[in-house]
Design a protein around this motif. Sequence first.
Motif, mmCIF file in Angstrom:
data_model
loop_
_atom_site.group_PDB
_atom_site.id
_atom_site.type_symbol
_atom_site.label_atom_id
_atom_site.label_comp_id
_atom_site.label_asym_id
_atom_site.label_seq_id
_atom_site.Cartn_x
_atom_site.Cartn_y
_atom_site.Cartn_z
ATOM 1 N N SER A 1 0.846 -1.201 0.000
ATOM 2 C CA SER A 1 0.000 0.000 0.000
ATOM 3 C C SER A 1 0.873 1.240 0.000
ATOM 4 O O SER A 1 2.058 1.188 0.375
ATOM 5 C CB SER A 1 -0.908 0.024 1.244
ATOM 6 O OG SER A 1 -0.115 0.248 2.392
ATOM 7 N N GLY A 2 0.260 2.347 -0.402
ATOM 8 C CA GLY A 2 0.978 3.621 -0.364
ATOM 9 C C GLY A 2 1.398 3.931 1.061
ATOM 10 O O GLY A 2 2.506 4.418 1.313
ATOM 11 N N ALA A 3 0.511 3.630 2.001
ATOM 12 C CA ALA A 3 0.822 3.920 3.407
ATOM 13 C C ALA A 3 2.044 3.129 3.860
ATOM 14 O O ALA A 3 2.920 3.657 4.550
ATOM 15 C CB ALA A 3 -0.384 3.595 4.278
ATOM 16 N N ASN B 1 5.128 4.564 2.403
ATOM 17 C CA ASN B 1 5.460 5.807 3.102
ATOM 18 C C ASN B 1 6.002 5.548 4.507
ATOM 19 O O ASN B 1 6.926 6.227 4.953
ATOM 20 C CB ASN B 1 4.218 6.709 3.166
ATOM 21 C CG ASN B 1 3.963 7.397 1.830
ATOM 22 O OD1 ASN B 1 4.787 7.311 0.924
ATOM 23 N ND2 ASN B 1 2.836 8.070 1.705
ATOM 24 N N PHE C 1 -1.348 15.028 2.130
ATOM 25 C CA PHE C 1 -1.949 13.756 2.548
ATOM 26 C C PHE C 1 -0.890 12.682 2.361
ATOM 27 O O PHE C 1 -0.321 12.548 1.279
ATOM 28 C CB PHE C 1 -3.180 13.416 1.705
ATOM 29 C CG PHE C 1 -3.807 12.106 2.106
ATOM 30 C CD1 PHE C 1 -4.715 12.042 3.153
ATOM 31 C CD2 PHE C 1 -3.471 10.928 1.458
ATOM 32 C CE1 PHE C 1 -5.271 10.825 3.558
ATOM 33 C CE2 PHE C 1 -4.025 9.707 1.841
ATOM 34 C CZ PHE C 1 -4.927 9.663 2.894
ATOM 35 N N ALA C 2 -0.620 11.904 3.427
ATOM 36 C CA ALA C 2 0.458 10.919 3.339
ATOM 37 C C ALA C 2 -0.016 9.496 3.602
ATOM 38 O O ALA C 2 0.751 8.559 3.395
ATOM 39 C CB ALA C 2 1.569 11.285 4.321
ATOM 40 N N GLY C 3 -1.248 9.331 4.066
ATOM 41 C CA GLY C 3 -1.729 7.983 4.347
ATOM 42 C C GLY C 3 -2.346 7.904 5.726
ATOM 43 O O GLY C 3 -2.397 8.907 6.452
ATOM 44 N N GLU D 1 5.005 16.345 -1.358
ATOM 45 C CA GLU D 1 4.211 15.935 -2.524
ATOM 46 C C GLU D 1 4.565 16.963 -3.591
ATOM 47 O O GLU D 1 4.447 18.165 -3.340
ATOM 48 C CB GLU D 1 2.724 16.046 -2.223
ATOM 49 C CG GLU D 1 2.057 14.806 -1.715
ATOM 50 C CD GLU D 1 0.595 15.077 -1.412
ATOM 51 O OE1 GLU D 1 -0.253 14.703 -2.222
ATOM 52 O OE2 GLU D 1 0.306 15.689 -0.369
ATOM 53 N N GLU E 1 -4.541 15.010 -2.591
ATOM 54 C CA GLU E 1 -5.775 15.243 -1.823
ATOM 55 C C GLU E 1 -5.946 16.744 -1.557
ATOM 56 O O GLU E 1 -7.055 17.224 -1.377
ATOM 57 C CB GLU E 1 -5.727 14.493 -0.482
ATOM 58 C CG GLU E 1 -5.448 13.003 -0.595
ATOM 59 C CD GLU E 1 -6.455 12.270 -1.448
ATOM 60 O OE1 GLU E 1 -7.639 12.289 -1.096
ATOM 61 O OE2 GLU E 1 -6.057 11.683 -2.467
ATOM 62 N N ASP F 1 6.681 11.983 -1.998
ATOM 63 C CA ASP F 1 5.553 11.055 -1.947
ATOM 64 C C ASP F 1 4.863 11.115 -3.308
ATOM 65 O O ASP F 1 4.128 12.043 -3.610
ATOM 66 C CB ASP F 1 4.603 11.476 -0.819
ATOM 67 C CG ASP F 1 3.360 10.592 -0.748
ATOM 68 O OD1 ASP F 1 3.121 9.804 -1.684
ATOM 69 O OD2 ASP F 1 2.629 10.709 0.251
ATOM 70 N N VAL G 1 2.880 8.678 -4.486
ATOM 71 C CA VAL G 1 1.869 7.620 -4.514
ATOM 72 C C VAL G 1 0.764 7.983 -5.517
ATOM 73 O O VAL G 1 0.265 7.132 -6.241
ATOM 74 C CB VAL G 1 1.305 7.377 -3.094
ATOM 75 C CG1 VAL G 1 0.073 6.484 -3.123
ATOM 76 C CG2 VAL G 1 2.382 6.755 -2.213
ATOM 77 N N LYS H 1 -0.663 3.319 -6.196
ATOM 78 C CA LYS H 1 -1.902 3.456 -6.977
ATOM 79 C C LYS H 1 -1.821 2.852 -8.371
ATOM 80 O O LYS H 1 -2.011 1.660 -8.524
ATOM 81 C CB LYS H 1 -2.315 4.933 -7.022
ATOM 82 C CG LYS H 1 -2.762 5.449 -5.649
ATOM 83 C CD LYS H 1 -3.362 6.813 -5.746
ATOM 84 C CE LYS H 1 -3.753 7.381 -4.409
ATOM 85 N NZ LYS H 1 -5.006 6.853 -3.902
HETATM 86 C C1 LIG Z 1 0.032 11.299 -1.895
HETATM 87 C C2 LIG Z 1 -0.498 10.061 -1.226
HETATM 88 N N1 LIG Z 1 0.270 9.427 -0.348
HETATM 89 C C3 LIG Z 1 -0.156 8.297 0.270
HETATM 90 C C4 LIG Z 1 -1.398 7.776 0.021
HETATM 91 C C5 LIG Z 1 -1.843 6.531 0.746
HETATM 92 O O1 LIG Z 1 -1.899 5.450 -0.124
HETATM 93 P P1 LIG Z 1 -2.748 4.143 0.260
HETATM 94 O O2 LIG Z 1 -4.183 4.581 0.306
HETATM 95 O O3 LIG Z 1 -2.457 3.164 -0.850
HETATM 96 O O4 LIG Z 1 -2.268 3.668 1.582
HETATM 97 C C6 LIG Z 1 -2.242 8.419 -0.887
HETATM 98 C C7 LIG Z 1 -3.594 7.895 -1.139
HETATM 99 O O5 LIG Z 1 -4.493 8.589 -1.577
HETATM 100 C C8 LIG Z 1 -1.782 9.599 -1.523
HETATM 101 O O6 LIG Z 1 -2.532 10.250 -2.399
#
Ligand SMILES: Cc1ncc(COP(=O)(O)O)c(C=O)c1O
Length: 462
Positions: free
Chosen positions: A154-156, A159, A183-185, A248, A253, A281, A283, A311
Motif C-alpha cells: 500500500s501507499g501507506a 510511506n 496527505f500521506a496515508g 508531494e 488530496e 511522496d 503515490v 496506486k
Molecule cells: C500522496 C499520497 N500518499 C499516500 C497515500 C496513501 O496510499 P494508500 O491509500 O495506498 O495507503 C495516498 C492515497 O491517496 C496519496 O494520495
Amino acid sequence: MSELVSKKIAADPRLVEAKSLILQVVQEHASSIVDVRPPAAERVVDYQRLLNDYAAFRGGALYFPYLSSGAGNGPFVELADGSVKLDMITGIGVHGFGHCHPDLVAAGIDSAISDTVMQGNLQTNTESVDLSQLLLELLNEGSDEYAHCFLSTSGAMANENALKIAFQKNHPANRILAFKHCFAGRTLALAQVTDKAAYRDGLPETIQVDYLPFYDQTRHEQSIQSAVSHLESHLSRHPGKHAAFWMELVQGEGGYYPGHREFFMALIEALKGQNCAIIADEVQTFGRTTSPYATQHFELQSEIDIITIGKISQVCATLFKSDYNPRPGLISQTFTGSTWAINAARAIIRGLMERGNFGAEGLNVNLHRHFENHLKRIGESYPNTISGPYGIGGMVAFTPFGGNAEKAKAMCHALFDAGLMSFIAGGKISRIRFLLPLGVVTTQHIDRAAEIIEEVVQAMSS
Ligand SMILES: Cc1ncc(COP(=O)(O)O)c(C=O)c1O
C-alpha cells in the motif's frame, strides 16, 4: 539445462489455447459496454440491500453506491445494478488501464498459474526482481543514483518505510517538515503527517510535524519567499531536529496543485547541510506527469533521497539512494504484493511507455489539455459555475461554484448519478478531481465526460 516446470506449464499448448479463449470471451462480452447507462429497475432493490449489508459490515456507507459487477470496457465500468459509469476517478488512480484490459486479464492468467498468491519476504517469485529493476531503470535513466527499490502492498506502507528509513539514518532527529494540506496515508504515524485534523481525531501524537505553505502559482516569487521563511523559522526553532522533509510534488488530496522546480530548489538549498532527507511522496503522481516519476518532471533526481509510489502501479514501492539503505531488520513484510498486482504493474508501466504517455507532448499532456479546454469552455458558457486551475497531466481538477464545499459534494454525487465518476479534493473540500485511466482514455471519452459535466452544471445552475 533442463527446462523449469513453470515454463513447461506456461508453454503447454493447451494452456496457450485456454488463455487465448479466456481473453476472447472477456473481450467479446466486455466490448458491449460502450456508454453510460442507468441502473436496471429490476436490480435496484437487491443492489440497495447489498449496499446496506456492506455499510453495516464495515460500519459506514461507501462514499458512492458503487459495487462493480466485475466487468467493464476501457474507461467504462458495469455496476452490479446494471448501470454503467464512465470511470474518470479509477478507484482514486488505480485503474490506470481502465476495466477488463486484455493485458491485465493476461497478467491475471499468468499469475493464476504462478503458484504464489501473495509474494513477500520469504515467498518471492522472479517477477518481483523484474519489477524492481524496471522501476529503478525508469528512474535512473542510465545513471545509478537510486540504488534500491523495496516493494510493498500500500501507499501507506511504502510511506511508513520511507519515514523509518529517514529517521534511522538521521537519528536522533525526531521531527519532520511537510507542506500544509498534504496527505500521506492513514497509519498512526502518517495520520500525523497528513494535514487534516479529522484524520487524526482521537489519536496520540506520534511525530512532531512542522508545516509550511505549498507553492501558489498565482504568486510565484512571494510563495517561494514565504515557504523559505517558514522553513528557516522551523529550522531555527528546532535546530538539528528535522529527519525529513515530506514533499508531494503535486498536491493530490490537497486539490491538484502542481509545485514548481524553483520552489522546491529554494527549499532544498535552504536545507543543505542539515542532514534532512528529502522524501517525494509520489503515490498519486506516479505515471501522471511528463515522466514516469514527478521527480523527473521537476528535474529533482539529484536532490530527492527517497521516493514512494503506488496506486496506478498496483504494487507500491519505496525507492532510495544507497546512503539511505537501512540496517537489517528495519523494513520487512510478509506481503509485498499479489503476483497479479506485480505482473499487472509490469504490464501497466511498459504499456504507458509504449503508448507514448510521457514526454513534453506525450499523451498525458495532450489528454490533460483536451480536458482543460472543455472545462474552460463550460466555465465560460456558465459563469460562476466552474473554474481553474485544472491540475497537471493525468490529474485533472476544477473548483465548482467558487469552492463551496457542500456544492462540491453535491456536484460529485450529481455527476455520479449522471454516469461520470469523479471525486472531491481540497484541504477544505473545494475541488472536483479526475484521475484519468491513462492507458486507455481517448479524447472521445473526455468529450463524453465533458457532455455529462455540462449537463450537471446546467442543472445545478438553473
Ligand atoms: C500522496 C499520497 N500518499 C499516500 C497515500 C496513501 O496510499 P494508500 O491509500 O495506498 O495507503 C495516498 C492515497 O491517496 C496519496 O494520495
